[in-house]
Design a protein around this motif. Structure first.
Motif, PDB file in Angstrom:
ATOM      1  N   MET A 136     180.348  68.086 -69.961  1.00 37.74           N
ATOM      2  CA  MET A 136     180.758  68.609 -68.684  1.00 37.74           C
ATOM      3  C   MET A 136     179.941  67.926 -67.586  1.00 37.74           C
ATOM      4  N   LEU A 137     180.601  67.567 -66.500  1.00 37.05           N
ATOM      5  CA  LEU A 137     179.941  66.983 -65.336  1.00 37.05           C
ATOM      6  C   LEU A 137     179.925  68.052 -64.248  1.00 37.05           C
ATOM      7  N   THR A 138     178.756  68.314 -63.696  1.00 38.26           N
ATOM      8  CA  THR A 138     178.602  69.429 -62.766  1.00 38.26           C
ATOM      9  C   THR A 138     178.128  68.958 -61.401  1.00 38.26           C
ATOM     10  N   GLY A 139     178.844  69.386 -60.368  1.00 41.01           N
ATOM     11  CA  GLY A 139     178.463  69.125 -58.990  1.00 41.01           C
ATOM     12  C   GLY A 139     178.088  70.424 -58.305  1.00 41.01           C
ATOM     13  N   LYS A 140     178.038  70.406 -56.985  1.00 44.58           N
ATOM     14  CA  LYS A 140     177.675  71.605 -56.221  1.00 44.58           C
ATOM     15  C   LYS A 140     178.774  72.664 -56.258  1.00 44.58           C
ATOM     16  N   ALA A 141     180.031  72.241 -56.107  1.00 45.87           N
ATOM     17  CA  ALA A 141     181.139  73.201 -56.035  1.00 45.87           C
ATOM     18  C   ALA A 141     182.122  73.079 -57.189  1.00 45.87           C
ATOM     19  N   VAL A 142     182.168  71.933 -57.863  1.00 41.87           N
ATOM     20  CA  VAL A 142     183.150  71.725 -58.927  1.00 41.87           C
ATOM     21  C   VAL A 142     182.472  71.278 -60.212  1.00 41.87           C
ATOM     22  N   GLN A 143     183.207  71.447 -61.287  1.00 41.88           N
ATOM     23  CA  GLN A 143     182.803  70.925 -62.593  1.00 41.88           C
ATOM     24  C   GLN A 143     183.980  70.160 -63.174  1.00 41.88           C
ATOM     25  N   LEU A 144     183.674  69.094 -63.891  1.00 41.18           N
ATOM     26  CA  LEU A 144     184.684  68.362 -64.646  1.00 41.18           C
ATOM     27  C   LEU A 144     184.458  68.694 -66.105  1.00 41.18           C
ATOM     28  N   CYS A 145     185.487  69.193 -66.760  1.00 40.65           N
ATOM     29  CA  CYS A 145     185.367  69.511 -68.179  1.00 40.65           C
ATOM     30  C   CYS A 145     186.538  68.877 -68.915  1.00 40.65           C
ATOM     31  N   PRO A 146     186.379  68.642 -70.212  1.00 39.94           N
ATOM     32  CA  PRO A 146     187.499  68.070 -70.969  1.00 39.94           C
ATOM     33  C   PRO A 146     188.736  68.962 -70.839  1.00 39.94           C
ATOM     34  N   MET A 147     189.883  68.336 -70.700  1.00 42.71           N
ATOM     35  CA  MET A 147     191.129  69.107 -70.657  1.00 42.71           C
ATOM     36  C   MET A 147     191.302  69.848 -71.969  1.00 42.71           C
ATOM     37  N   GLU A 148     191.755  71.072 -71.877  1.00 48.39           N
ATOM     38  CA  GLU A 148     192.004  71.917 -73.046  1.00 48.39           C
ATOM     39  C   GLU A 148     193.454  72.390 -73.011  1.00 48.39           C
ATOM     40  N   PRO A 149     194.059  72.632 -74.171  1.00 49.32           N
ATOM     41  CA  PRO A 149     195.422  73.182 -74.175  1.00 49.32           C
ATOM     42  C   PRO A 149     195.534  74.475 -73.359  1.00 49.32           C
ATOM     43  N   GLY A 150     194.468  75.252 -73.298  1.00 46.63           N
ATOM     44  CA  GLY A 150     194.473  76.475 -72.505  1.00 46.63           C
ATOM     45  C   GLY A 150     194.579  76.240 -71.009  1.00 46.63           C
ATOM     46  N   HIS A 151     194.418  75.000 -70.560  1.00 47.84           N
ATOM     47  CA  HIS A 151     194.553  74.664 -69.146  1.00 47.84           C
ATOM     48  C   HIS A 151     196.003  74.339 -68.777  1.00 47.84           C
ATOM     49  N   ALA A 152     196.898  74.338 -69.761  1.00 48.05           N
ATOM     50  CA  ALA A 152     198.264  73.860 -69.548  1.00 48.05           C
ATOM     51  C   ALA A 152     198.993  74.620 -68.448  1.00 48.05           C
TER      52      ALA A 152
END
Length: 189
Positions: free
Chosen positions: A1-17
């Protein structure tokens, strides 16, 4: 996971569909996408599974963007990259209309660029956008990308052949104050 001040980037998951389908099919977002339109959240889940397979073979790398409340507000990442012989990648992104104008995509792409130039070892990152997408042009310019030209009839979709504008950022072009502070826990990326 890549973390910034307001957002995070995480691997796409089927639950994000469900959330990603709502974004990818939104009438303010869909016209700018290079991918075929999706008919359902189930199709979005299939696409996410394909993107995860491409990430495993290092052919593509896409993240879901989580907003300050932890909900999925978009996606971004490298649609393609080539290391030996070029050390370049192609960046793509989409953001929910209700999340636009708050700096979330700028921060997310800053995290993706830091990962691309640092962890991946890229020297050049390219971004393509439709000539009518002024918001994307402004975003890329604000991140330090330079316009390199118009590629005539470069893409084809249901509307026919379309021109695209090419923007590029070199590792040496990055302006330090434009890079967001990021913590990089790259497990699962």
């Amino acid at each position: 996971m890549l973390t910034g001040k307001a957002v995070q980037l995480c691997p796409m998951e089927p639950g994000h569909a469900g959330a990603l389908y709502a974004i990818w099919s939104h009438p303010e977002v869909a016209p700018w996408l290079e991918a075929p339109s999706l008919a359902s959240a189930e199709e979005a889940e299939l696409l996410i599974r394909q993107l995860r397979q491409l990430a495993e073979t290092e052919d593509s790398l896409r993240w879901s963007i989580l907003g300050p409340d932890g909900r999925v507000i978009g996606s971004c990442g490298y649609n393609y990259w080539q290391l030996p012989g070029a050390y370049r990648g192609e960046l793509g992104c989409e953001l929910a209309p209700e999340a636009q104008g708050r700096g979330y995509m700028r921060e997310a792409l800053g995290l993706a660029l830091t990962f691309g130039f640092g962890t991946m070892g890229l020297n050049r990152v390219e971004a393509f956008c439709h000539p009518g997408n002024k918001r994307a042009q402004s975003l890329f310019a604000g991140l330090g990308f330079l316009p390199e030209g118009r590629l005539r009839q470069y893409r084809h979709n249901a509307a026919g052949f379309q021109d695209v504008l090419l923007y590029a950022l070199l590792r040496g072009d990055r302006i330090p104050e434009r890079q967001p502070a990021a913590s990089n826990d790259a497990a699962g990326v």
